[in-house]
Each structure stands twice: as C-alpha cells, then as structure tokens.
Design a protein around this motif. Structure first.
Motif, PDB file in Angstrom:
ATOM      1  N   ILE A  11      18.521  21.424  49.716  1.00 43.31           N
ATOM      2  CA  ILE A  11      17.172  21.299  50.276  1.00 43.31           C
ATOM      3  C   ILE A  11      17.263  21.422  51.792  1.00 43.31           C
ATOM      4  O   ILE A  11      18.180  20.890  52.419  1.00 43.31           O
ATOM      5  CB  ILE A  11      16.531  19.974  49.843  1.00 43.31           C
ATOM      6  N   TYR A  12      16.310  22.137  52.371  1.00 47.25           N
ATOM      7  CA  TYR A  12      16.362  22.418  53.797  1.00 47.25           C
ATOM      8  C   TYR A  12      14.955  22.564  54.359  1.00 47.25           C
ATOM      9  O   TYR A  12      13.967  22.653  53.626  1.00 47.25           O
ATOM     10  CB  TYR A  12      17.182  23.678  54.063  1.00 47.25           C
ATOM     11  N   ARG A  13      14.876  22.593  55.683  1.00 46.15           N
ATOM     12  CA  ARG A  13      13.610  22.806  56.384  1.00 46.15           C
ATOM     13  C   ARG A  13      13.440  24.302  56.653  1.00 46.15           C
ATOM     14  O   ARG A  13      14.414  25.013  56.838  1.00 46.15           O
ATOM     15  CB  ARG A  13      13.625  22.020  57.694  1.00 46.15           C
ATOM     16  N   THR A  14      12.203  24.743  56.698  1.00 43.05           N
ATOM     17  CA  THR A  14      11.987  26.179  56.845  1.00 43.05           C
ATOM     18  C   THR A  14      10.615  26.467  57.421  1.00 43.05           C
ATOM     19  O   THR A  14       9.717  25.619  57.372  1.00 43.05           O
ATOM     20  CB  THR A  14      12.127  26.878  55.478  1.00 43.05           C
ATOM     21  N   GLY A  15      10.471  27.674  57.947  1.00 42.09           N
ATOM     22  CA  GLY A  15       9.180  28.148  58.412  1.00 42.09           C
ATOM     23  C   GLY A  15       8.504  29.042  57.406  1.00 42.09           C
ATOM     24  O   GLY A  15       7.425  29.578  57.662  1.00 42.09           O
ATOM     25  N   ARG A  16       9.135  29.241  56.249  1.00 43.36           N
ATOM     26  CA  ARG A  16       8.529  30.098  55.219  1.00 43.36           C
ATOM     27  C   ARG A  16       7.158  29.583  54.809  1.00 43.36           C
ATOM     28  O   ARG A  16       6.217  30.353  54.628  1.00 43.36           O
ATOM     29  CB  ARG A  16       9.441  30.180  53.982  1.00 43.36           C
ATOM     30  N   VAL A  17       7.065  28.279  54.620  1.00 47.43           N
ATOM     31  CA  VAL A  17       5.782  27.615  54.409  1.00 47.43           C
ATOM     32  C   VAL A  17       5.733  26.506  55.460  1.00 47.43           C
ATOM     33  O   VAL A  17       6.351  25.455  55.279  1.00 47.43           O
ATOM     34  CB  VAL A  17       5.666  27.026  52.989  1.00 47.43           C
ATOM     35  N   PRO A  18       5.036  26.728  56.568  1.00 48.44           N
ATOM     36  CA  PRO A  18       5.066  25.774  57.681  1.00 48.44           C
ATOM     37  C   PRO A  18       4.760  24.347  57.248  1.00 48.44           C
ATOM     38  O   PRO A  18       3.796  24.090  56.515  1.00 48.44           O
ATOM     39  CB  PRO A  18       3.984  26.316  58.623  1.00 48.44           C
ATOM     40  N   GLY A  19       5.627  23.431  57.683  1.00 45.01           N
ATOM     41  CA  GLY A  19       5.432  22.017  57.399  1.00 45.01           C
ATOM     42  C   GLY A  19       5.949  21.537  56.072  1.00 45.01           C
ATOM     43  O   GLY A  19       5.860  20.347  55.768  1.00 45.01           O
ATOM     44  N   GLU A  20       6.527  22.444  55.247  1.00 42.38           N
ATOM     45  CA  GLU A  20       7.000  22.058  53.926  1.00 42.38           C
ATOM     46  C   GLU A  20       8.507  22.273  53.798  1.00 42.38           C
ATOM     47  O   GLU A  20       9.110  23.038  54.558  1.00 42.38           O
ATOM     48  CB  GLU A  20       6.273  22.852  52.841  1.00 42.38           C
TER      49      GLU A  20
END
Length: 466
Positions: free
Chosen positions: A75-84
């Motif tokens: 699990i990681y942070r991403t800008g693919r779906v901002p804020g999710e």
C-alpha cells in the motif's frame, strides 16, 4: 416549478455533487499493471518497478509496515487519485484504490489481519495526502480513525461488484476536539490501540507546572514543546492519554512484536539534543532509547526486530579545520541537508558514525556498518530475522549489510538526487526483499515510483555457525 423551487432544486443538485463521491475516486477502482523489471546499470541488480509512470507515488515511511498480512499487496500514497491510497499486487502489478473520502497522516497496515487504519479529519479542508504535509495540519476539529477491510475490497474489486464505501470503511471512533489530534499515528502490536499526537495545549494539561518546556532547536525552528501521545481503542473507540513531554513529538511507531511498546523522537527537522525515546502504552518506562552526545547526529530510527531499533548516526559534515569535504550542499531542504553551522558540532566523522542498532532490553549499541566516504548511511532498516541491515545515502544509493559478517555491498544506485523524496529502504516481513521509492525512471528527475530490490540469492543461502 416556481422560482423558489428552481433555486432549491439547483441547490440540492450542487450539494449532491459535493457529497457524492465521484466514480473516478471510488474505493476498489482498478488500474492496469505498470510492472517493469530493470537491470541496475551499475550493480546489475534486477529491480522490479511496481509502478513506472509519473503519477506521484511514494511509499509509507520506514517506521511502518508496507505489505498486507497475506504478503501479496503493498500500500502506498499516490497522485493517481488525489487524496486516496493505493495498493499494488506484487505478482500481477494490478493496482486497486483502497480508500475513499481521503486520509491524513500515516497509513497503518495491520500485520495480523487484512486491515488498514488511518486518521481522517472531520474538517474536509484538512484531508490532504501525505505524512509530511498532514503532520503540519493541526486543527481543533475532531479526528476519526478509520478501518478498511482490505480482503473485502480486493475480493469485490476483482469480481467487479463494488458496494458503497461504507461497506468497507468503518469509523473506529472520533477524538474529542480538545485533544487537537493529528499527525503521526501508529498501530499497537496487539492491534487493539492506535497512538497519535496531541496538541500543545492538551499535552500541557498533563505536565507538572514546574516542567521546563523546550524551545526550538536548530535552523528549521522546530522542536519546541510541549507535545504528547494519546491512544484510541480501535474496537471500542475509548480514548486515553499516554504521555506528555516538554518537546515536539515526531515519528511515533510501535514494536509489532511487543504490545504496548512505543518508540518516538524529538523532532527538530535535523539534529536533536536527544533524538530517540521509548515509552510503554500506560505511560511508564519513559527514557531515551539511545542517550546521545552533542557531537552525535542521530536520526531515522526504526524498530526492526522484537528487541532492536536501527538508527543512523550521521557522518555527513566536514570536520572543522580539515580540508576533507565529507559532504556537499548548503540547504537543509536540498539533496544534501544538514550543513548549516547552526546545527552545532555534530555529524562529522571525528567520532564513530554509521548504521547503529540498539537493543531495547540490554541497551547496548553496535555499529553494523558505514560507507567509507560521502554522507554515510542515512535512512536505515533491518530484516526481522536479524540477518541483514539496509541503508541509503545522500546519493540515493542503497547498501545491504550482512550483520553476521559485517560485509557491505551496494545493491543499487542512480535513483536521482533530484527526486521528490529519499529512497527510504524498508525490509519485507520475510527479510528477502527491500522496498524503496525511486525517481530512476522519471523524465523530470522528481516523480517517484514504487520499486522492489531483492536480497541476493547467495546471501539468502548463507549459513552461519553459532
């Protein structure tokens, strides 16, 4: 329809557009694989990039778990779906969105169940992505702790039969507004409590009136207290106070193998007068984890085994009165931070430096290894079985250390000093691989991707005498 009714209808339509999640931000949404295997041009290590497009990916901090309990997803942070938040399957490369409605602070993946936990401010303006950004978002608004049932998300996503987000996300509880809860959060080893930071005002209520409150330390004007830690029972929603201290608390983490054991730091953005601390969940046992001197620059502590914490004792600064330049750079925010004179005499190689490992029980410290030149090891971690340690340096190269033989090799390099963040190497629970975040593939030199580095097969096959 009259004019008043038209206005009301338009108002309800606009409100529905605000509160109904967009189909593009729905939990369980799937994204195609971007998986690529690339040979490191310098070391020859085969690197598995689980993401490879410039979508603004970044891994969870090394103080926390990275893999789901079944070992299949990261699990990681991403800008693919901002804020999710996003999960990627290590074998197939498929990606699945695992939150809906935003999160703040640290993502906490349970080790003993297919669950994910995080904080979410009830003030929607503060639901911003990222550990560093969210750590600065302090508000009197109550904070919720959210549980996500990952097994259900993955199963329904694969079947193409997603239900409303409320079927997968549960509110464990809401913090009282006077706590000023926010920032770091860590899941207890028994996975019944979650620990988080509280406001200066709340922390001060639990300190004796005679306590000397520490001011800012260093050129980043951080570190002033008081601060503290509180906890929420994720099954009942009960909230309790754990500890207050006269300085700024940062990097709250737990011992996954010992319920109730907490490690945290005095956060200044660089060198601290006393960086590492430990305390039990009932508030007892507060003490420095590694008592440091003014010439030691201790940073980036991480619990790695049941009884051990790895940390870096930095050797990145020039020794005064010599010609030897140990590190370059002038900005604490740049590629080679911590060069400002205001940090004091610490961080040079006039004294012992390197990847240090402290035993929580015996309090003994050993140096596992150190690079012969350059900044020295910076962000550090270790395998849970105690065999290996890993660290990166200012060049974003990643080094593996055999803790039995003290042999050290470079696993990979070329991950770009211009990257949006550092590589942050973190071992998998089985000790066979290391996750980093890398800008190696990015054309702009900044955007990062999720990358897996294998421990060499011949190292894994090594046998040691007693």
């Amino acid at each position: 329809m009259g004019q008043k009714q038209k206005i009301l209808a338009i108002g309800y339509l606009l409100l529905s557009l605000i509160i109904i999640p967009s189909a593009n931000a729905q939990i369980g949404k799937r994204f195609p694989s971007e998986k690529k295997v690339i040979k490191d041009p310098v070391t020859g290590t085969m690197l598995t990039f689980l993401t490879s497009t410039p979508a603004g990916d970044s891994k969870i901090y090394p103080t926390h778990n990275q893999w789901t309990s079944d070992g299949q997803w990261l699990i990681y942070r991403t800008g693919r779906v901002p804020g999710e938040a996003m999960a990627v399957n290590e074998q197939t490369g498929e990606m699945v969105q695992v939150t809906e409605g935003g999160y703040s602070g640290m993502l906490n993946i349970a080790r003993n169940s297919m669950k994910l936990y995080f904080m979410r401010s009830t003030d929607t303006s503060l639901r911003r992505r990222g550990d560093t950004v969210a750590a600065r978002d302090r508000s009197v608004a109550p904070v919720q702790i959210i549980e996500v049932d990952l097994a259900k998300v993955f199963a329904d996503s694969k079947a193409g039969k997603m239900k409303p987000a409320s079927e997968y996300q549960r509110v464990c509880g809401t913090t009282p507004p006077e706590l000023g809860a926010g920032g770091d959060m860590a899941l207890d080893g028994a996975e019944e409590w979650a620990y988080f930071r509280i406001s200066k005002e709340e922390a001060a209520r639990h300190l004796p009136a005679s306590t000397k409150i520490e001011g800012n330390f260093g050129p980043r004007n951080m570190g002033a207290g008081p601060s503290g830690i509180a906890a929420m029972n994720i099954k009942t929603g009960e909230v309790k106070h754990v500890i207050s201290v006269p300085f700024q608390v940062g990097h709250i983490q737990t011992n996954p193998w010992v319920p109730g054991e907490i490690v945290f730091c005095w956060e200044t953005g660089g060198k601290s007068p006393q960086r590492t601390w430990t305390v039990m969940s009932d508030g007892t046992g507060l003490r420095p984890l590694y008592p440091e001197s003014e010439y030691e620059w201790v940073t980036h502590e991480a619990v790695i085994t049941r009884d051990e914490v790895a940390m870096a004792i930095m050797g990145h600064r020039k020794i005064p009165g010599t010609d030897k330049q140990v590190a370059l750079g002038t900005s604490v925010y740049g590629a080679n931070p911590g060069q400002e004179a205001a940090w004091g005499p610490s961080g040079t190689r006039e004294k012992p430096t390197g990847l240090a490992i402290v035993n929580l029980r015996t309090r003994e410290m050993t140096i596992a290894g150190q690079t012969p030149s350059g900044s020295g090891l910076w962000h550090v971690h270790g395998s849970p079985d105690g065999r290996f340690a890993v660290g990166d340096d200012f060049s974003r190269s990643v080094y593996l250390i055999d803790r039995h033989t003290r042999e050290m090799i470079m696993l990979t390099t070329g991950h770009k000093e211009t990257a949006a963040d550092h590589t942050h190497p973190t071992f998998s629970p089985d000790g066979t691989k290391i996750q980093i975040q890398s800008a190696m593939l990015s054309k702009d030199g900044r955007s990062m991707n999720i990358c897996i580095i294998p421990v060499p097969e011949n190292w894994l096959k090594r046998k040691y005498s007693k």
